[in-house]
Design a protein around this motif. Structure first.
Motif: not given
Length: 144
Positions: A11, A14, A19
Motif C-alpha cells: 500500500a 501506489q 489506494k
C-alpha cells in the motif's frame, strides 16, 4: 501471509486516488476516485479539508472505524470509496459458494467458478480440466 499482510507491504507508493487505507479497527477502506469533484466529497466525508494531502487523509481514516467511515461515505453519497473485501473474505462468502462448482475428474481442487450469468435453458458447468500447456504442440507442426 494473509492478504492483509500483503496489502500492508504494497500500500505504500501506489497512486493517490486508487489506494487502500487502514482503519482504526484494522480493516481497509478502498478509494478509487480519480475525479477531482468526487475526491472532494470523499475528503469532506472523512473529515479532512479539500486541500488535504494523502498523509492527512491516511491519519483521518486511521482514527475512525470502518463502520464510521462507511456511514459517512454513504451519507455523502460517495460511490468511489468504501470497505475493501479481501480474498479470504470473498472465498468464504455465500456469493462465492454459489458460483463454486466441482470440476469432473479433478479431485485435487475444491472446484472452479462457473459463469455468474444464469440461463434458464443451460446450466454452465465445466466438463473437465483444460488440457495442459503444450498438449496440442504436435498439431502446430502440421500447420507449418
Amino acid at each position: 501471509e494473509s492478504a492483509r499482510d500483503l496489502l500492508d507491504l504494497l500500500a505504500g507508493p501506489q497512486s493517490w486516488g486508487n489506494k487502500m487505507f487502514r482503519t482504526r479497527d484494522q480493516e481497509w477502506l478502498a478509494v478509487s476516485c480519480l475525479d477531482a469533484g468526487e475526491l472532494k466529497k470523499v475528503l469532506k466525508a472523512v473529515g479532512v479539508a479539500e486541500t488535504a494531502g494523502e498523509k492527512e487523509f491516511k491519519e483521518a481514516v486511521g482514527s475512525q472505524t470502518k463502520e464510521q467511515l462507511v456511514a459517512a461515505l454513504a451519507a455523502a453519497k460517495v460511490d468511489c470509496a468504501g470497505p475493501a473485501t479481501l480474498n479470504e473474505e470473498v472465498m468464504t462468502s455465500p456469493a462465492y459458494e454459489e458460483l463454486l462448482t466441482p470440476l469432473p475428474r479433478a479431485e485435487d481442487i475444491r472446484g472452479v467458478l462457473k459463469q455468474p450469468v444464469k440461463f434458464s435453458s443451460f446450466e454452465h458447468k465445466p466438463l473437465g480440466r483444460a488440457p495442459p500447456l503444450g498438449h496440442h504442440q504436435d498439431l502446430l507442426s502440421i500447420i507449418d
